[in-house]
Design an enzyme around this catalytic site. Structure first.
Site, PDB file in Angstrom:
ATOM      1  CG  ASN A 212      -8.922  -1.118  11.758  1.00 19.70           C
ATOM      2  OD1 ASN A 212      -8.228  -1.987  11.512  1.00 19.70           O
ATOM      3  ND2 ASN A 212      -9.343  -0.024  11.188  1.00 19.70           N
TER       4      ASN A 212
ATOM      5  CG  ASP B 108      -0.211  -0.265   2.359  1.00 21.18           C
ATOM      6  OD1 ASP B 108       0.961  -0.352   2.548  1.00 21.18           O
ATOM      7  OD2 ASP B 108      -1.014  -0.906   3.443  1.00 21.18           O
TER       8      ASP B 108
ATOM      9  CD  GLU C 292      -8.716   1.418   7.549  1.00 21.30           C
ATOM     10  OE1 GLU C 292      -8.499   0.407   8.225  1.00 21.30           O
ATOM     11  OE2 GLU C 292      -8.290   2.621   7.951  1.00 21.30           O
TER      12      GLU C 292
ATOM     13  CG  HIS D  88      -5.790  -2.047   9.042  1.00 21.97           C
ATOM     14  ND1 HIS D  88      -5.985  -0.617   9.292  1.00 21.97           N
ATOM     15  CD2 HIS D  88      -4.569  -2.176   8.791  1.00 21.97           C
ATOM     16  CE1 HIS D  88      -4.729  -0.194   9.670  1.00 21.97           C
ATOM     17  NE2 HIS D  88      -3.900  -1.154   9.499  1.00 21.97           N
TER      18      HIS D  88
HETATM   19  C1  F6R Z   1       1.376  -1.313   6.121  1.00 21.62           C
HETATM   20  C2  F6R Z   1       0.173  -2.046   6.264  1.00 21.62           C
HETATM   21  C3  F6R Z   1      -0.677  -2.150   7.492  1.00 21.62           C
HETATM   22  C4  F6R Z   1       0.114  -2.395   8.987  1.00 21.62           C
HETATM   23  C5  F6R Z   1      -0.777  -2.195  10.085  1.00 21.62           C
HETATM   24  C6  F6R Z   1       0.117  -2.360  11.402  1.00 21.62           C
HETATM   25  O1  F6R Z   1       1.895  -1.570   4.605  1.00 21.62           O
HETATM   26  O2  F6R Z   1      -0.415  -2.538   5.400  1.00 21.62           O
HETATM   27  O3  F6R Z   1      -1.621  -2.785   7.488  1.00 21.62           O
HETATM   28  O4  F6R Z   1       0.784  -3.630   8.652  1.00 21.62           O
HETATM   29  O5  F6R Z   1      -1.389  -0.813  10.106  1.00 21.62           O
HETATM   30  O6  F6R Z   1       0.951  -1.380  11.537  1.00 21.62           O
HETATM   31  P1  F6R Z   1       2.137  -1.412  12.488  1.00 21.62           P
HETATM   32  O7  F6R Z   1       3.049  -2.604  12.024  1.00 21.62           O
HETATM   33  O8  F6R Z   1       2.790  -0.183  12.584  1.00 21.62           O
HETATM   34  O9  F6R Z   1       1.351  -1.902  13.908  1.00 21.62           O
END
Ligand code: F6R
Length: 266
Positions: free
Chosen positions: A142, A73, A149, A144
């Site tokens: 959440n 992403d 989302e 994701h």
């Molecule tokens: C990042 C991504 C997100 C993160 C998620 C967890 O490329 O796709 O899904 O993996 O938000 O983020 P952290 O590792 O910062 O807790």
């Protein structure tokens, strides 16, 4: 019949050990299939894994030159050299420190004039590369995965997504703790893109900043629902969760308190 199974869990004593184990799986793939197609994630969780991969490249000659990389992403509307863009993140933590071929590095372009066309181009690029052999994921509080989302249609490929308030608040830690600075939109591989990977690994450790115990619990044991995107992973035939012991303990506590509650109701 649809395959639904509790994903495999690989528990490590702590974050450093978890990061090393995950890096070693990527290294094993690069050894067995040097031209592998690897899907990568950003965020705080995989930083230790990237550091271990860089160490393996520097000290053991781990070769990235023939592999192809697709990131999950990117934010919409921030320049590629912005310190919080995922282009910047990936070059800082991995690509500038190993011998990856720049022509084989793919990150969605959140500044494309036609974002819909960019999503279609990205999705086709993954197909043209032969599909993803190994997809690395983190997980949001959440539930994701990528920036899919809650509520994201499971059949979507790479798409434009509106970030939820929770995600923008969680990611404010990277933007001077100011949630207003966090972009409102991103481009993300979709659940269908992620599920088409041959193997998926999810990394999650227990952090005070974003409590993701619930999300990990539901991803492993909850009902499969679009409201918690990570639950779709239960339908993948080859997925492993790399967890640190601390989050594993929190998940087990949650299971214990749920069965205590249902026991006292009976
Ligand atoms: C990042 C991504 C997100 C993160 C998620 C967890 O490329 O796709 O899904 O993996 O938000 O983020 P952290 O590792 O910062 O807790």
């Amino acid at each position: 019949m649809t395959h639904i199974e509790t994903p495999d869990t690989i528990i490590s004593a702590n974050y450093a050990a978890m990061s090393k184990k995950a890096a070693h799986e990527i290294a094993a793939l690069l050894h067995s299939k040097p031209d592998a197609v690897i899907g990568l994630a950003t965020g705080s969780t995989p930083i230790g894994m990237y550091a271990e991969l860089v160490r393996m490249h520097e000290e053991e000659g781990l070769d990235f030159s023939q592999a192809t990389f697709f990131n999950l992403d990117e934010y919409v509307g921030i320049p590629h050299d912005h310190p919080q863009s995922y282009h910047h993140f990936m070059h800082e933590h991995l690509f500038s420190n190993v011998n990856a071929n720049p022509e084989r590095i793919h990150i969605p372009n959140g500044n494309a004039v036609d974002l819909e066309a960019e999503c279609a181009r990205y999705e086709q690029g993954i197909k043209d590369a032969g599909g993803i052999d190994l997809q690395v994921l983190g997980i949001g509080a959440n539930g994701h995965i990528g920036f899919c989302e809650p509520g994201t249609d499971f059949t979507l490929g790479t798409h434009i997504t509106q970030l939820t308030e929770q995600t923008r608040n969680d990611n404010a830690r990277f933007f001077d703790d100011d949630h207003e600075q966090v972009p409102t939109e991103a481009l993300s591989m979709g659940p269908a893109t992620i599920m088409s990977a041959k193997r998926i690994i999810v990394l999650a450790n227990n952090t005070a900043k974003t409590n993701k115990t619930h999300a990990v619990h539901d991803a492993l044991y909850g009902d499969v629902t679009q409201d918690i995107p990570a639950t779709i992973l239960q339908k993948h035939p080859d997925v492993s969760f790399y967890l640190d012991w601390s989050i594993q303990r929190e998940v087990q506590k949650m299971i214990a308190s749920q069965s205590e509650r249902s026991f006292s109701r009976d």
